[in-house]
Design a protein around this motif. Sequence first.
Motif, PDB file in Angstrom:
ATOM      1  N   TYR A 122       0.830  -1.200   0.000  1.00 63.69           N
ATOM      2  CA  TYR A 122       0.000   0.000   0.000  1.00 63.69           C
ATOM      3  C   TYR A 122       0.870   1.259   0.000  1.00 63.69           C
ATOM      4  N   PRO A 124       0.114   4.993   0.892  1.00 62.38           N
ATOM      5  CA  PRO A 124      -0.716   6.113   1.339  1.00 62.38           C
ATOM      6  C   PRO A 124      -0.335   7.391   0.588  1.00 62.38           C
ATOM      7  N   TRP A 142      -5.620   9.584   0.663  1.00 62.13           N
ATOM      8  CA  TRP A 142      -5.929   8.225   0.235  1.00 62.13           C
ATOM      9  C   TRP A 142      -5.050   7.287   1.054  1.00 62.13           C
ATOM     10  N   VAL A 143      -5.576   6.798   2.194  1.00 63.36           N
ATOM     11  CA  VAL A 143      -4.714   6.147   3.177  1.00 63.36           C
ATOM     12  C   VAL A 143      -5.221   4.808   3.699  1.00 63.36           C
ATOM     13  N   ALA A 144      -6.487   4.475   3.460  1.00 65.13           N
ATOM     14  CA  ALA A 144      -7.054   3.269   4.059  1.00 65.13           C
ATOM     15  C   ALA A 144      -6.479   2.005   3.417  1.00 65.13           C
ATOM     16  N   THR A 145      -6.145   1.025   4.237  1.00 63.84           N
ATOM     17  CA  THR A 145      -5.649  -0.259   3.743  1.00 63.84           C
ATOM     18  C   THR A 145      -6.658  -1.386   3.958  1.00 63.84           C
ATOM     19  N   THR A 146      -7.814  -1.050   4.530  1.00 62.75           N
ATOM     20  CA  THR A 146      -8.932  -1.980   4.656  1.00 62.75           C
ATOM     21  C   THR A 146     -10.204  -1.230   4.275  1.00 62.75           C
ATOM     22  N   SER A 148     -13.526   0.780   4.309  1.00 55.42           N
ATOM     23  CA  SER A 148     -14.117   1.627   5.333  1.00 55.42           C
ATOM     24  C   SER A 148     -15.513   1.128   5.688  1.00 55.42           C
ATOM     25  N   GLY A 153     -15.688   7.187   5.890  1.00 61.19           N
ATOM     26  CA  GLY A 153     -14.406   6.672   6.331  1.00 61.19           C
ATOM     27  C   GLY A 153     -13.281   7.093   5.401  1.00 61.19           C
ATOM     28  N   PRO A 154     -12.028   6.768   5.773  1.00 58.58           N
ATOM     29  CA  PRO A 154     -10.881   7.167   4.951  1.00 58.58           C
ATOM     30  C   PRO A 154     -10.905   6.538   3.573  1.00 58.58           C
ATOM     31  N   GLU A 155     -10.384   7.282   2.591  1.00 55.81           N
ATOM     32  CA  GLU A 155     -10.344   6.813   1.204  1.00 55.81           C
ATOM     33  C   GLU A 155      -9.256   5.749   1.041  1.00 55.81           C
ATOM     34  N   PRO A 156      -9.443   4.800   0.100  1.00 56.41           N
ATOM     35  CA  PRO A 156      -8.483   3.695  -0.051  1.00 56.41           C
ATOM     36  C   PRO A 156      -7.138   4.154  -0.605  1.00 56.41           C
TER      37      PRO A 156
END
Length: 230
Positions: A122, A124, A142-146, A148, A153-156
């Motif tokens: 990933y 970020p 764009w930081v989510a690793t799972t 949301s 929630g945070p963007e992937p």
Amino acid sequence: MNKGLSAIIATGLMLVGGTAYAHIEIEGAGTANASNLTTFNVGHGCEGLDTFSVTITIPPNITSVRAVPSGPFVPTVVKDAAGAVTSVKFEKAESSIATGDPNFYPLQVRFKTPDAPFTTVYFPTTQVCRDAAGTNVKTTDWVATTPSATEDGPEPAPALFLLPAHSAGWNKFTVPVALTDLSVFDDAQIVWAGNAVYSSNATTKDLIGKEPNTTALTTIAAGTEIWVKY
């Protein structure tokens, strides 16, 4: 492996995998323990503003990083005290777009991946958008690793799935983890697991459906031996 369908595929069907550009996404899968020229596709700006800069965080297991000047964006490579690259920032000299979000930007970085096939790396990323005057600025992380749990929630984060090194023709792999998204094989001609077959090509899918004793491959269980033709 079903010889009838294999012979049809050997005639040379060219497969083209599709890529969705809803987010900042990496184009295609990568190769483990190899130098990869990786494209980060910036499909849109932020809330109607054009993209001005994109900062990509480089994980510690990614090495030999070389940024590629990409269109109007000039890259800056940031290193830590030990000399390891920690991020690459792509930025325009200026924004010439007063309002609107009209452009698609492919940003490229070359780097060496870890020797970890069938895993995901990933990256970020922070995207800054603005108007020509610089008075209206928006930022998206764009930081989510799972996935949301909610829409707020945070963007992937951009994700690069690593495949083993392979050559043209047939390759045999044992998959150590369960795979539910077989689009990582979309640049292959065909994937076999026992009598189950996967292909991203519509014509090949039709042939799979018509071939006796052959089923569509939709998921791959951990420990499965597969044959992949590139």
